[in-house]
Design a protein around this motif. Structure first.
Motif, PDB file in Angstrom:
ATOM      1  N   UNK A 111       0.816  -1.216   0.000  1.00  0.00           N
ATOM      2  CA  UNK A 111       0.000   0.000   0.000  1.00  0.00           C
ATOM      3  C   UNK A 111       0.850   1.266   0.000  1.00  0.00           C
ATOM      4  N   UNK A 112       2.162   1.146   0.079  1.00  0.00           N
ATOM      5  CA  UNK A 112       3.048   2.294   0.094  1.00  0.00           C
ATOM      6  C   UNK A 112       3.359   2.805   1.485  1.00  0.00           C
ATOM      7  N   UNK A 113       2.784   2.191   2.505  1.00  0.00           N
ATOM      8  CA  UNK A 113       3.028   2.608   3.891  1.00  0.00           C
ATOM      9  C   UNK A 113       4.285   1.915   4.400  1.00  0.00           C
ATOM     10  N   UNK A 114       5.218   2.693   4.883  1.00  0.00           N
ATOM     11  CA  UNK A 114       6.442   2.146   5.442  1.00  0.00           C
ATOM     12  C   UNK A 114       6.230   1.965   6.947  1.00  0.00           C
ATOM     13  N   UNK A 115       6.350   0.731   7.461  1.00  0.00           N
ATOM     14  CA  UNK A 115       6.132   0.510   8.897  1.00  0.00           C
ATOM     15  C   UNK A 115       7.143   1.238   9.779  1.00  0.00           C
ATOM     16  N   UNK A 116       8.201   1.740   9.171  1.00  0.00           N
ATOM     17  CA  UNK A 116       9.200   2.483   9.947  1.00  0.00           C
ATOM     18  C   UNK A 116       8.591   3.738  10.569  1.00  0.00           C
ATOM     19  N   UNK A 117       7.542   4.310   9.939  1.00  0.00           N
ATOM     20  CA  UNK A 117       6.890   5.484  10.510  1.00  0.00           C
ATOM     21  C   UNK A 117       6.141   5.150  11.784  1.00  0.00           C
ATOM     22  N   UNK A 128       3.783  11.478   4.470  1.00  0.00           N
ATOM     23  CA  UNK A 128       3.657  11.979   3.105  1.00  0.00           C
ATOM     24  C   UNK A 128       4.773  12.949   2.740  1.00  0.00           C
ATOM     25  N   UNK A 129       5.596  13.322   3.695  1.00  0.00           N
ATOM     26  CA  UNK A 129       6.698  14.251   3.448  1.00  0.00           C
ATOM     27  C   UNK A 129       7.792  13.538   2.657  1.00  0.00           C
ATOM     28  N   UNK A 130       8.199  14.075   1.493  1.00  0.00           N
ATOM     29  CA  UNK A 130       9.221  13.415   0.677  1.00  0.00           C
ATOM     30  C   UNK A 130      10.564  13.230   1.405  1.00  0.00           C
ATOM     31  N   UNK A 131      10.929  14.206   2.241  1.00  0.00           N
ATOM     32  CA  UNK A 131      12.191  14.080   2.978  1.00  0.00           C
ATOM     33  C   UNK A 131      12.109  12.957   4.006  1.00  0.00           C
ATOM     34  N   UNK A 132      10.971  12.838   4.674  1.00  0.00           N
ATOM     35  CA  UNK A 132      10.797  11.755   5.650  1.00  0.00           C
ATOM     36  C   UNK A 132      10.772  10.400   4.944  1.00  0.00           C
ATOM     37  N   UNK A 133      10.170  10.330   3.773  1.00  0.00           N
ATOM     38  CA  UNK A 133      10.166   9.083   3.006  1.00  0.00           C
ATOM     39  C   UNK A 133      11.586   8.707   2.569  1.00  0.00           C
ATOM     40  N   UNK A 134      12.354   9.713   2.141  1.00  0.00           N
ATOM     41  CA  UNK A 134      13.742   9.445   1.741  1.00  0.00           C
ATOM     42  C   UNK A 134      14.553   8.957   2.942  1.00  0.00           C
ATOM     43  N   UNK A 135      14.320   9.544   4.103  1.00  0.00           N
ATOM     44  CA  UNK A 135      15.041   9.111   5.300  1.00  0.00           C
ATOM     45  C   UNK A 135      14.637   7.697   5.696  1.00  0.00           C
TER      46      UNK A 135
END
Length: 96
Positions: free
Chosen positions: A4-10, A20-27
């Motif tokens: 679903x695109x959800x990273x469990x790391x969040x 949804x923040x691109x910087x947080x996704x990159x991190x």
């Protein structure tokens, strides 16, 4: 990341950050790469590591890009020299 695109790391490491923040996704992707544990001594592992190096070098800029480019040129030069040496020795062996 899940399908679903959800990273469990969040849910764990990056609690409180906007998923949804691109910087947080990159991190989050960076943390996933840093904690990945796979064998590097297999052909697949080696190819995956080379692909990861190529991806990271395209994101780099300035001095880091030039260092990555120099490493790649030296590796290709080493392969060419080793291949040439093998061909020369094979031709000498066949000429005997």
């Amino acid at each position: 990341m899940t399908e679903s695109g959800h990273n469990p790391r969040f849910d764990d490491d990056l609690a409180g950050l906007d998923p949804d923040d691109p910087e947080a996704q990159a991190f989050a992707r960076h943390l996933d790469r840093m904690q990945r544990c796979e064998p590097g001594f297999t052909v697949e592992g080696t190819l995956h590591n080379v692909a990861e190096f190529a991806e990271s070098s395209t994101r780099a800029g300035g001095l880091r890009w030039w260092i990555a480019a120099t490493i790649v040129v030296l590796l290709v030069l080493g392969v060419i020299v080793a291949s040439w040496d093998i061909v020369v020795r094979a031709v000498q062996w066949l000429a005997e």
